[in-house]
Design an enzyme around this catalytic site. Sequence first.
Site, PDB file in Angstrom:
ATOM      1  N   ASP A 145       3.554  -0.646  -5.440  1.00 10.72           N
ATOM      2  CA  ASP A 145       3.013   0.768  -5.152  1.00 10.72           C
ATOM      3  C   ASP A 145       2.651   1.005  -3.695  1.00 10.72           C
ATOM      4  O   ASP A 145       2.140  -0.159  -2.891  1.00 10.72           O
ATOM      5  CB  ASP A 145       1.784   0.983  -6.008  1.00 10.72           C
ATOM      6  CG  ASP A 145       2.234   1.335  -7.326  1.00 10.72           C
ATOM      7  OD1 ASP A 145       3.591   1.349  -7.750  1.00 10.72           O
ATOM      8  OD2 ASP A 145       1.260   1.445  -8.235  1.00 10.72           O
ATOM      9  N   ARG A 195      11.313   3.814  -4.521  1.00  4.21           N
ATOM     10  CA  ARG A 195      10.651   5.002  -4.971  1.00  4.21           C
ATOM     11  C   ARG A 195      10.135   5.863  -4.011  1.00  4.21           C
ATOM     12  O   ARG A 195       9.199   5.616  -3.289  1.00  4.21           O
ATOM     13  CB  ARG A 195       9.474   4.517  -6.040  1.00  4.21           C
ATOM     14  CG  ARG A 195       8.925   5.615  -6.998  1.00  4.21           C
ATOM     15  CD  ARG A 195       7.495   5.195  -7.551  1.00  4.21           C
ATOM     16  NE  ARG A 195       7.755   4.095  -8.466  1.00  4.21           N
ATOM     17  CZ  ARG A 195       6.652   3.115  -8.759  1.00  4.21           C
ATOM     18  NH1 ARG A 195       5.463   3.277  -8.051  1.00  4.21           N
ATOM     19  NH2 ARG A 195       6.597   2.346  -9.822  1.00  4.21           N
TER      20      ARG A 195
END
Length: 320
Positions: A145, A195
């Site tokens: 992340d 992402r």
Amino acid sequence: MAGVFAHTVRPAMLAASRADRLRRTVERSPVTRKVVRRFVPGDTLDSVLDIVAALRGSGRYVSIDYLGENVTDADDAAATVRAYLQLLGALGRRADTSSVRPLEVSLKLSALGQALDRDGDKIALENARTICERAEEVGVWVTVDAEDHTTTDSTLSISGDLRVDFGSLGTVLQAYLRRTLGDCKDLAAAGARVRLCKGAYDEPASVAHRAAGDITDSYLTCLRVLMSGSGYPMVASHDPAIIDAVPALALETSRGAGDFEYQMLYGISVGEQRRLADAGNQVRVYVPFGAQWYGYFMRRLAERPANLAFFLRALAKRGH
Ligand code: FDA
């Protein structure tokens, strides 16, 4: 009204997401629990495994995040690693090793020791490596992340090191950061799995676009770079302006439905998740679980005035 929310309420909520005393009060309130469940379906491994089964049953892929961030103690970082190993043990019985893996875990390096005063980067790298090794054994993908901009250099460097041994490692880039177009070019050329999200932290104008339209424009520019490159783009957004632009971009860059995926958060745009999956697209749902939901929950409240209003109404009702 939208301006007041964006310029005043949102930054205050994001500051509150880092306030320890408020965290303890909010976490203890029984009212909060009900509202939290919309975004964080459960505290326990068993509860998240039930959600995984339901999402897989409906044709969606999953990415599971064991909640926690900014640990200040090496023992807490080690506890996060143990939780991921236990999760991967349980997922391994359901995994498959197709080239696009239906099961993924998402990691926050700050939960793995990145912020520790001594050797934080090294400890986070080794902890992440332990998780990646186990994930590889059981056929589960790993994505790192993105957190606030002060961690970006360190996070990209650690992700780059991990990618040498784990080629499928995913990296998250935040379109609101001014640097991200350059990072997209680098990772697209490296063939990485990326992402792309807008970004969820309160960042200064010196490093980030702050106007909603500028962030969406940056997102679409970055996405075109990723779709044109040799990696695997993951379109993490619920914004219709972005979702609607994807089919034309895929056509332009000759990507079929199996060459990229949509990603959305658990509890958000659920009808759209189903519509995209039913139309034959790959859709992955990000499912957070665990007791340390406060920071994640506050970021979700800060994204939308209606969420905050709902939360405040629930609190007010309880007061009567
Ligand atoms: P935008 O905020 O403009 O929302 C578009 C529409 O989506 C809204 O109008 C509303 O309908 C719906 N929506 C969005 N947020 C909502 C909410 N909280 N509640 C209800 N409806 C909502 N960020 C980060 O900094 N680091 C990371 O690692 C990640 N990882 C990540 C993974 C995945 C799979 C997703 C989808 C998102 C992230 N994010 C993230 C969060 C991301 O940066 C961003 O904050 C949110 O996705 C909201 O941005 P949108 O692109 O959805 O647009």
